[in-house]
Design a protein around this motif. Structure first.
Motif, PDB file in Angstrom:
ATOM      1  N   UNK A  80       0.791  -1.273  -0.112  1.00  0.00           N
ATOM      2  CA  UNK A  80      -0.003  -0.119  -0.235  1.00  0.00           C
ATOM      3  C   UNK A  80       0.607   1.187  -0.110  1.00  0.00           C
ATOM      4  N   UNK A  81       1.936   1.241   0.446  1.00  0.00           N
ATOM      5  CA  UNK A  81       2.943   2.340   0.339  1.00  0.00           C
ATOM      6  C   UNK A  81       3.217   2.766  -1.134  1.00  0.00           C
ATOM      7  N   UNK A  82       3.522   3.966  -1.167  1.00  0.00           N
ATOM      8  CA  UNK A  82       3.877   4.832  -2.630  1.00  0.00           C
ATOM      9  C   UNK A  82       5.099   5.394  -2.721  1.00  0.00           C
ATOM     10  N   UNK A  83       5.764   4.761  -3.949  1.00  0.00           N
ATOM     11  CA  UNK A  83       7.048   5.334  -4.081  1.00  0.00           C
ATOM     12  C   UNK A  83       7.262   6.200  -5.575  1.00  0.00           C
ATOM     13  N   UNK A  84       8.045   7.184  -5.448  1.00  0.00           N
ATOM     14  CA  UNK A  84       8.235   8.120  -6.734  1.00  0.00           C
ATOM     15  C   UNK A  84       9.712   7.331  -7.148  1.00  0.00           C
ATOM     16  N   UNK A 100       9.686  11.177 -13.582  1.00  0.00           N
ATOM     17  CA  UNK A 100       9.279  10.253 -12.601  1.00  0.00           C
ATOM     18  C   UNK A 100       7.897   9.627 -12.620  1.00  0.00           C
ATOM     19  N   UNK A 101       7.508   8.436 -12.069  1.00  0.00           N
ATOM     20  CA  UNK A 101       6.450   7.846 -11.885  1.00  0.00           C
ATOM     21  C   UNK A 101       6.054   7.409 -10.593  1.00  0.00           C
ATOM     22  N   UNK A 102       4.661   7.304 -10.163  1.00  0.00           N
ATOM     23  CA  UNK A 102       4.384   7.224  -8.683  1.00  0.00           C
ATOM     24  C   UNK A 102       3.719   5.751  -8.632  1.00  0.00           C
ATOM     25  N   UNK A 103       4.304   4.713  -8.048  1.00  0.00           N
ATOM     26  CA  UNK A 103       3.725   3.356  -7.983  1.00  0.00           C
ATOM     27  C   UNK A 103       3.295   3.063  -6.657  1.00  0.00           C
ATOM     28  N   UNK A 104       2.357   1.960  -6.545  1.00  0.00           N
ATOM     29  CA  UNK A 104       2.012   1.595  -5.253  1.00  0.00           C
ATOM     30  C   UNK A 104       2.553   0.207  -4.866  1.00  0.00           C
ATOM     31  N   UNK A 157       0.436   8.735  -0.611  1.00  0.00           N
ATOM     32  CA  UNK A 157      -0.156   8.428  -1.468  1.00  0.00           C
ATOM     33  C   UNK A 157      -1.507   9.302  -1.441  1.00  0.00           C
ATOM     34  N   UNK A 158      -1.768   9.716  -2.860  1.00  0.00           N
ATOM     35  CA  UNK A 158      -3.072  10.581  -3.053  1.00  0.00           C
ATOM     36  C   UNK A 158      -4.243   9.605  -3.580  1.00  0.00           C
ATOM     37  N   UNK A 159      -5.301   9.494  -2.908  1.00  0.00           N
ATOM     38  CA  UNK A 159      -6.206   8.448  -3.166  1.00  0.00           C
ATOM     39  C   UNK A 159      -7.581   9.454  -3.197  1.00  0.00           C
ATOM     40  N   UNK A 160      -8.365   8.927  -4.023  1.00  0.00           N
ATOM     41  CA  UNK A 160      -9.805   9.322  -3.988  1.00  0.00           C
ATOM     42  C   UNK A 160     -10.963   8.414  -3.815  1.00  0.00           C
ATOM     43  N   UNK A 173     -14.496 -16.619  12.492  1.00  0.00           N
ATOM     44  CA  UNK A 173     -13.205 -16.098  11.953  1.00  0.00           C
ATOM     45  C   UNK A 173     -13.759 -14.704  11.220  1.00  0.00           C
ATOM     46  N   UNK A 174     -12.992 -13.602  11.605  1.00  0.00           N
ATOM     47  CA  UNK A 174     -13.306 -12.266  10.810  1.00  0.00           C
ATOM     48  C   UNK A 174     -12.069 -11.754  10.156  1.00  0.00           C
ATOM     49  N   UNK A 175     -12.330 -11.299   9.001  1.00  0.00           N
ATOM     50  CA  UNK A 175     -11.191 -10.924   8.230  1.00  0.00           C
ATOM     51  C   UNK A 175     -11.547  -9.590   7.324  1.00  0.00           C
ATOM     52  N   UNK A 176     -10.740  -8.440   7.449  1.00  0.00           N
ATOM     53  CA  UNK A 176     -11.024  -7.362   6.512  1.00  0.00           C
ATOM     54  C   UNK A 176      -9.855  -6.909   5.695  1.00  0.00           C
ATOM     55  N   UNK A 177      -9.926  -6.629   4.402  1.00  0.00           N
ATOM     56  CA  UNK A 177      -9.016  -6.036   3.455  1.00  0.00           C
ATOM     57  C   UNK A 177      -8.930  -4.551   3.355  1.00  0.00           C
ATOM     58  N   UNK A 178      -8.044  -3.977   3.715  1.00  0.00           N
ATOM     59  CA  UNK A 178      -7.907  -2.459   3.601  1.00  0.00           C
ATOM     60  C   UNK A 178      -7.422  -1.893   2.333  1.00  0.00           C
ATOM     61  N   UNK A 179      -8.047  -1.138   1.649  1.00  0.00           N
ATOM     62  CA  UNK A 179      -7.361  -0.908   0.383  1.00  0.00           C
ATOM     63  C   UNK A 179      -7.858   0.807   0.310  1.00  0.00           C
ATOM     64  N   UNK A 180      -7.066   1.532  -0.688  1.00  0.00           N
ATOM     65  CA  UNK A 180      -7.370   2.841  -1.051  1.00  0.00           C
ATOM     66  C   UNK A 180      -6.695   3.700   0.085  1.00  0.00           C
ATOM     67  N   UNK A 181      -5.701   3.465   0.694  1.00  0.00           N
ATOM     68  CA  UNK A 181      -5.271   3.980   2.182  1.00  0.00           C
ATOM     69  C   UNK A 181      -4.454   5.236   1.337  1.00  0.00           C
ATOM     70  N   UNK A 182      -4.809   6.578   2.091  1.00  0.00           N
ATOM     71  CA  UNK A 182      -3.879   7.736   1.680  1.00  0.00           C
ATOM     72  C   UNK A 182      -2.766   7.928   2.530  1.00  0.00           C
TER      73      UNK A 182
END
Length: 229
Positions: A80-84, A100-104, A157-160, A173-182
């Protein structure tokens, strides 16, 4: 199944505390690319969801996804981290002006110790390497290049559209996936609270999938997340 559906409908996202990341210093690494189609950049992701658990990366983070070598992946905590990233020090392959390009960080580039570090074993430890989509790679370097020297740094990270929570599991058993984190992009700790419970720490299952072995069915839920300081 009915009780789990109730959880999904009653989900409440509150008490989330994120800490702003600092822009990192430029460091040296290398980069290659994979041929992507309309699906994920790495074929295994179609079945496994990738080492970060994001599933179809084309839908989740688009072409700006990257697999990281062991030295950068950090056992999944970098997911989830962003790199230039910018191509440097190669007059033939780097595009003029070193754009440069920014990737996740979305997947793991596994080592191949059957090949030398400088000839095929790009992701062998302790090398720092980015495996990018061809679309992202060609924004900074020529397509004909097999591998290019790059510089990279951590950026926010810039997220919308806000955080996204994907719920899985059953009554025990409870599981959560967390995405689109700024901001920092990484999540390093998660707690969940039901209307009938206090705050419960969740353990990292893999990538950005977090779990707890508690029956939370039929309750509105709140999440508290923490990022790297």
């Amino acid at each position: 199944m009915d009780s789990f559906t109730t959880i999904l409908i009653c989900l409440i996202i509150t008490n989330t505390r994120w800490i702003v990341a600092r822009e990192g210093e430029w460091r040296s690494a290398t980069a290659t690319y994979t041929n992507e189609t309309d699906g994920p950049i790495i074929t295994d992701i179609i079945i496994s969801g990738g080492a970060c658990g994001y599933g179809d990366l084309h839908k989740t983070y688009g072409k700006y996804s990257a697999g990281l070598s062991t030295g950068l992946f950090n056992r999944g905590s970098t997911c989830g981290g962003c790199f230039e990233v910018r191509c440097v020090d190669h007059i033939h392959w780097c595009l003029q002006g070193s754009p440069s390009v920014i990737v996740t960080a979305t997947d793991f580039c596994p080592p191949n110790y059957g090949l030398p570090n400088d000839y095929g074993g790009w992701c062998n430890y302790p090398r720092e390497h980015f495996e990018m989509s061809k679309s992202a790679f060609t924004e900074m370097a020529e397509k004909q290049a097999d591998i290019v020297p790059v510089q990279y740094r951590r950026v926010n990270c810039e997220r919308n559209g806000g955080l996204r929570f994907t719920l899985l599991g059953h009554s025990h058993f409870y599981q959560v996936l967390i995405t689109n984190v700024g901001l920092d992009g990484e999540v390093i700790a998660v707690k969940v609270k039901g209307s009938k419970t206090g705050w419960i720490p969740m353990g990292r299952n893999w990538g950005q999938n977090w779990q707890c072995d508690i029956d939370l069915s039929g309750q509105p839920l709140s999440f508290e997340g923490h990022q790297q300081q």
